[in-house]
Write a protein that holds these residues in place. Structure first.
Motif, PDB file in Angstrom:
ATOM      1  N   LEU A 253       0.822  -1.202   0.000  1.00  0.00           N
ATOM      2  CA  LEU A 253       0.000   0.000   0.000  1.00  0.00           C
ATOM      3  C   LEU A 253       0.860   1.257   0.000  1.00  0.00           C
ATOM      4  O   LEU A 253       0.525   2.255  -0.653  1.00  0.00           O
ATOM      5  CB  LEU A 253      -0.928  -0.020   1.221  1.00  0.00           C
TER       6      LEU A 253
ATOM      7  N   GLN B 116       2.125   1.918  -3.492  1.00  0.00           N
ATOM      8  CA  GLN B 116       1.019   2.386  -4.336  1.00  0.00           C
ATOM      9  C   GLN B 116       0.702   3.852  -4.064  1.00  0.00           C
ATOM     10  O   GLN B 116       0.568   4.662  -4.990  1.00  0.00           O
ATOM     11  CB  GLN B 116      -0.214   1.518  -4.071  1.00  0.00           C
TER      12      GLN B 116
ATOM     13  N   LEU C 266      -2.663  -3.748   1.200  1.00  0.00           N
ATOM     14  CA  LEU C 266      -3.115  -3.363  -0.130  1.00  0.00           C
ATOM     15  C   LEU C 266      -4.368  -4.142  -0.518  1.00  0.00           C
ATOM     16  O   LEU C 266      -5.293  -3.600  -1.134  1.00  0.00           O
ATOM     17  CB  LEU C 266      -2.011  -3.597  -1.154  1.00  0.00           C
TER      18      LEU C 266
ATOM     19  N   ALA D 196      -7.302  -2.594   1.382  1.00  0.00           N
ATOM     20  CA  ALA D 196      -7.726  -1.341   0.751  1.00  0.00           C
ATOM     21  C   ALA D 196      -8.476  -1.618  -0.544  1.00  0.00           C
ATOM     22  O   ALA D 196      -9.477  -0.960  -0.850  1.00  0.00           O
ATOM     23  CB  ALA D 196      -6.515  -0.456   0.494  1.00  0.00           C
ATOM     24  N   ASP D 197      -7.993  -2.605  -1.292  1.00  0.00           N
ATOM     25  CA  ASP D 197      -8.671  -2.976  -2.527  1.00  0.00           C
ATOM     26  C   ASP D 197     -10.076  -3.493  -2.239  1.00  0.00           C
ATOM     27  O   ASP D 197     -11.035  -3.167  -2.944  1.00  0.00           O
ATOM     28  CB  ASP D 197      -7.858  -4.041  -3.257  1.00  0.00           C
TER      29      ASP D 197
ATOM     30  N   LEU E 279      -5.874   3.190  -5.777  1.00  0.00           N
ATOM     31  CA  LEU E 279      -6.263   1.840  -5.398  1.00  0.00           C
ATOM     32  C   LEU E 279      -6.935   1.097  -6.545  1.00  0.00           C
ATOM     33  O   LEU E 279      -7.637   0.132  -6.327  1.00  0.00           O
ATOM     34  CB  LEU E 279      -7.196   1.882  -4.167  1.00  0.00           C
TER      35      LEU E 279
END
Length: 464
Positions: A4, A7, A184, A187-188, A296
């Motif tokens: 994350l 990203q 990550l 969050a996705d 994201l």
């Protein structure tokens, strides 16, 4: 980028060089608005000189206004004691029903899916009462379908993901080399969900609205005293009826806000995702939106980038219109009169409109329709034209009610003209006729509690 942090760092760099996230409003979800604001903030902080060169006229006006307020001792020139600036966030709730009332014909696209849903529900229950096949899906072509298929939140190339080759095949805690980290992946899951952003947004707005109603409802003495104004009676029969009524009004506030914002976006798909055809713009749902730079949006499966379009290094590489292209555009506009005006505005413009409206209204303790005129005018100028595309909603609504020839001619008129303009004009005429009639034909004399005539018997008249 498998973490994350990587990203977010990468997209923060993209924002810093001006590659902001700013999709059109008809494709924006609540999280798009969040990341549009974040991207604009980062771009402005990293390019202060460039931003100041663009904004210095507006900054000069704001500085001059602040100087006037400091010199004058207040915002108003007249009765300062009754117009003291204060924080009045409830104005941001009142504005939506007012917009919805005065722009009622513009909300027509939102009525069509509601009628379609109501019709399909009635058909479903009427058929289920005649047979036992309740498990059969509805075969109607309207907006309400009893099926278990769930469309992805984003079209392919946007925020959709190919789950067959991704998170479902990865270990939950220990990612293999090259696979997304748990943070990550979480969050996705949150931001690429079809429902979670809307649930968070709806709950947050309800909580904020409840707090505003409880702690920041201000009733100005003028509203209590002057019964010549319509606002006196609106408050009398709603907000002043008690705390329960005040909190119940959050529901019409919210519905009005959804419909007004949906009208600004040119869409009515807040009711049903299958009513995307009711959008003003003719966009391909399988193509990514312009100006998408979302931290994201993860490249799942075989698709490696958000868009296949080559990113230009500078504006000189952007395609330019030639004489032939301009001629083609002119002929296209002649064939489709609503081509230009039907495109919705960008998310950043919508957010700036909200910010400017907030700054304009939140310091006024008195609620008067004239305070909302300028925000309404700006909103009305931004509302895109609306047309009816070739889709099943209109066919199903008129199915069995009117001959096909009439339906076809009606659809053709709706496709080439925004019929809401005619309805809006008639609505404004009706409001003005009613207001003028009450003003001229319904005067009255002011009397005190003991029945004594005030103001020397001069007639008082109702007004906005």
């Amino acid at each position: 980028m498998t973490t994350l942090t990587d990203q977010v760092t990468f997209y923060a760099w993209r924002y810093s060089v001006g590659d902001v996230h700013d999709p059109p409003l008809n494709l924006a979800w609540p999280d798009d608005m969040l990341f549009t604001a974040i991207s604009l903030g980062i771009a402005a902080l990293c390019n202060p000189i460039r931003v100041i060169r663009q904004l210095w006229p507006y900054i000069s006006v704001l500085a001059a206004f602040a100087s006037f307020v400091a010199w004058n001792g207040g915002v108003v020139l007249g009765d300062k004691s009754n117009h003291v600036a204060t924080i009045h966030l409830a104005q941001l709730l009142y504005i939506w029903p007012l917009f919805a009332f005065f722009s009622l014909p513009l909300l027509l696209p939102h009525v069509i899916p509601i009628l379609g849903i109501a019709r399909d529900v009635l058909r479903f229950f009427s058929r289920s009462g005649q047979s036992t096949g309740l498990s059969q899906p509805s075969k109607t072509t309207g907006s309400f379908k009893f099926s278990r298929s769930v469309k992805p939140k984003r079209p392919d190339g946007s925020k959709a993901r190919d789950t067959r080759s991704t998170a479902s095949q990865l270990a939950p805690n220990t990612p293999s080399p090259g696979s997304p980290s748990p943070a990550l992946r979480t969050a996705d899951f949150i931001f690429n969900s079809k429902f979670i952003p809307w649930i968070i947004y709806t709950l947050l707005t309800f909580v904020v609205s409840t707090a505003i109603v409880k702690f920041n409802t201000i009733i100005h003495p003028f509203t209590l005293a002057d019964n010549r104004h319509y606002m006196f009676y609106i408050f009398r029969y709603t907000i002043r009826r008690g705390s329960l009524i005040r909190f119940m009004l959050i529901i019409p506030y919210t519905i009005s806000r959804w419909m007004v914002w949906g009208t600004l976006a040119g869409c009515a798909n807040w009711i049903s995702s299958s009513s995307r055809e009711l959008c003003s713009a003719r966009y391909n749902v399988n193509e990514p939106a312009p100006y998408t730079s979302y931290p994201l949006w993860i490249a799942w499966g075989t698709k490696k980038t958000q868009t296949d379009v080559e990113y230009p290094q500078d504006m000189s590489q952007m395609p330019s219109f030639s004489a032939s292209t301009d001629g083609e555009l002119q002929s296209t506009v002649e064939d489709d009169p609503l081509l230009v005006s039907a495109e919705p505005t960008s998310t950043s413009t919508g957010l700036i409109f909200l910010l400017a409206t907030t700054l304009s209204l939140m310091t006024a303790p008195l609620v008067e329709p004239r305070y909302f005129i300028l925000p309404w005018v700006m909103w009305r100028l931004l509302v895109p034209a609306w047309r009816v595309h070739d889709h099943a909603h209109v066919n199903s609504l008129f199915e069995g009610v009117a001959p096909r020839s009439i339906v076809g001619k009606t659809k053709e008129v709706f496709k080439r003209n925004d019929v809401r303009l005619v309805l809006e004009t008639l609505w404004f005429v009706a409001i003005n006729v009613a207001t003028g009639y009450v003003f001229l034909m319904k005067p009255y004399v002011w009397k005190d509690d003991q029945g004594r005539i005030l103001e020397d018997g001069r007639l008082q008249r109702f007004m906005w």
